[in-house]
Motif scaffolding. Sequence first.
Motif, PDB file in Angstrom:
ATOM      1  N   GLU A 188     -64.167 -13.238   0.996  1.00 38.68           N
ATOM      2  CA  GLU A 188     -63.791 -14.352   0.127  1.00 38.68           C
ATOM      3  C   GLU A 188     -63.578 -15.613   0.960  1.00 38.68           C
ATOM      4  OE1 GLU A 188     -62.348 -16.687  -3.096  1.00 38.68           O
ATOM      5  OE2 GLU A 188     -61.348 -16.464  -1.183  1.00 38.68           O
ATOM      6  N   HIS A 189     -62.780 -15.458   2.023  1.00 40.55           N
ATOM      7  CA  HIS A 189     -62.606 -16.590   2.943  1.00 40.55           C
ATOM      8  C   HIS A 189     -62.135 -16.139   4.308  1.00 40.55           C
ATOM      9  CE1 HIS A 189     -58.514 -16.283   1.089  1.00 40.55           C
ATOM     10  NE2 HIS A 189     -58.086 -16.632   2.289  1.00 40.55           N
ATOM     11  N   LEU A 190     -62.264 -17.056   5.263  1.00 46.75           N
ATOM     12  CA  LEU A 190     -61.623 -16.906   6.560  1.00 46.75           C
ATOM     13  C   LEU A 190     -60.492 -17.917   6.601  1.00 46.75           C
ATOM     14  CD1 LEU A 190     -64.621 -16.760   9.054  1.00 46.75           C
ATOM     15  CD2 LEU A 190     -63.221 -14.850   8.266  1.00 46.75           C
TER      16      LEU A 190
ATOM     17  N   LEU B 196     -63.938 -21.323   3.737  1.00 46.80           N
ATOM     18  CA  LEU B 196     -63.062 -21.477   4.894  1.00 46.80           C
ATOM     19  C   LEU B 196     -61.768 -22.073   4.362  1.00 46.80           C
ATOM     20  CD1 LEU B 196     -65.504 -23.034   7.522  1.00 46.80           C
ATOM     21  CD2 LEU B 196     -64.934 -20.622   7.184  1.00 46.80           C
ATOM     22  N   GLU B 197     -60.666 -21.508   4.777  1.00 50.83           N
ATOM     23  CA  GLU B 197     -59.353 -21.992   4.359  1.00 50.83           C
ATOM     24  C   GLU B 197     -58.629 -22.480   5.615  1.00 50.83           C
ATOM     25  OE1 GLU B 197     -56.505 -18.804   3.429  1.00 50.83           O
ATOM     26  OE2 GLU B 197     -55.577 -20.053   1.906  1.00 50.83           O
ATOM     27  N   LEU B 198     -58.567 -23.788   5.795  1.00 49.69           N
ATOM     28  CA  LEU B 198     -57.814 -24.320   6.932  1.00 49.69           C
ATOM     29  C   LEU B 198     -56.342 -24.332   6.554  1.00 49.69           C
ATOM     30  CD1 LEU B 198     -59.927 -27.392   8.139  1.00 49.69           C
ATOM     31  CD2 LEU B 198     -60.259 -24.957   8.620  1.00 49.69           C
TER      32      LEU B 198
ATOM     33  N   HIS C 260     -57.112 -17.001  11.773  1.00 49.24           N
ATOM     34  CA  HIS C 260     -55.806 -16.437  11.462  1.00 49.24           C
ATOM     35  C   HIS C 260     -55.906 -15.167  10.616  1.00 49.24           C
ATOM     36  CE1 HIS C 260     -52.097 -16.292   8.891  1.00 49.24           C
ATOM     37  NE2 HIS C 260     -51.530 -16.375  10.076  1.00 49.24           N
ATOM     38  N   HIS C 261     -56.784 -15.178   9.615  1.00 49.25           N
ATOM     39  CA  HIS C 261     -56.942 -13.970   8.805  1.00 49.25           C
ATOM     40  C   HIS C 261     -58.322 -13.903   8.154  1.00 49.25           C
ATOM     41  CE1 HIS C 261     -55.300 -16.854   5.763  1.00 49.25           C
ATOM     42  NE2 HIS C 261     -56.059 -16.195   4.890  1.00 49.25           N
ATOM     43  N   VAL C 262     -58.690 -12.692   7.766  1.00 46.00           N
ATOM     44  CA  VAL C 262     -59.921 -12.448   7.020  1.00 46.00           C
ATOM     45  C   VAL C 262     -59.511 -12.003   5.628  1.00 46.00           C
ATOM     46  CG1 VAL C 262     -61.967 -10.975   6.824  1.00 46.00           C
ATOM     47  CG2 VAL C 262     -61.196 -11.742   9.066  1.00 46.00           C
TER      48      VAL C 262
ATOM     49  N   THR D 293     -55.223  -9.099   7.557  1.00 51.79           N
ATOM     50  CA  THR D 293     -56.201  -8.911   6.487  1.00 51.79           C
ATOM     51  C   THR D 293     -55.581  -9.233   5.136  1.00 51.79           C
ATOM     52  OG1 THR D 293     -57.304  -7.185   7.761  1.00 51.79           O
ATOM     53  CG2 THR D 293     -57.745  -7.221   5.395  1.00 51.79           C
ATOM     54  N   GLU D 294     -56.288 -10.052   4.371  1.00 51.32           N
ATOM     55  CA  GLU D 294     -55.856 -10.420   3.029  1.00 51.32           C
ATOM     56  C   GLU D 294     -56.857  -9.811   2.057  1.00 51.32           C
ATOM     57  OE1 GLU D 294     -55.693 -14.684   2.555  1.00 51.32           O
ATOM     58  OE2 GLU D 294     -55.546 -14.586   0.375  1.00 51.32           O
ATOM     59  N   ILE D 295     -56.372  -9.307   0.959  1.00 54.75           N
ATOM     60  CA  ILE D 295     -57.296  -8.937  -0.108  1.00 54.75           C
ATOM     61  C   ILE D 295     -56.961  -9.805  -1.307  1.00 54.75           C
ATOM     62  CG2 ILE D 295     -57.981  -6.585   0.562  1.00 54.75           C
ATOM     63  CD1 ILE D 295     -55.699  -5.513  -0.972  1.00 54.75           C
TER      64      ILE D 295
HETATM   65 CO    CO Z   1     -56.091 -16.733   2.809  1.00 59.40          CO
END
Ligand code: CO
Length: 137
Positions: free
Chosen positions: A7-9, A54-56, A78-80, A128-130
């Motif tokens: 979904e994003h990095l 991409l999430e800054l 920072h996270h996937v 890790t984010e879901i």
């Molecule tokens: Co996120």
Amino acid sequence: MELTHIEHLGIAVKSLEEAIPYYEQMLGLKCYSIEEVKDQKVKTAFFKIGQTKLELLESTDPEGTIAKFIEKRGEGVHHVAFATPSVKTCLTELEGKGVKLIDKEPRKGAEGLNIAFLHPKSTHGVLTEICEDPNKQ
Ligand code: CO
């Protein structure tokens, strides 16, 4: 359990104001949204590349997790975040398999997504984010 795509990095930056021009001017991406997520003490900026974002992340508090992360490791990934049709189902299944969870229940993240984090101790060092988009159900 079903994960459909990345979904994003999440990328930790010291300053959105300084980082956004790199993504826009060097990479030619367009920042389409800036949003503060108060309970995570961050300001976020979003870019789309294909179906991935991409999430800054800039900290709004020197004691926030992003500020701490940058202090320890510098700016960087920072996270996937993986997309799933159901965060709740994933959490139940992962917990059953012994994965350590940061969030036992889904909560609201940026862009109105339902999100939950898994503990990096259980994921070979990758926070890790879901996440699930409630508008796509
Ligand atoms: Co996120």
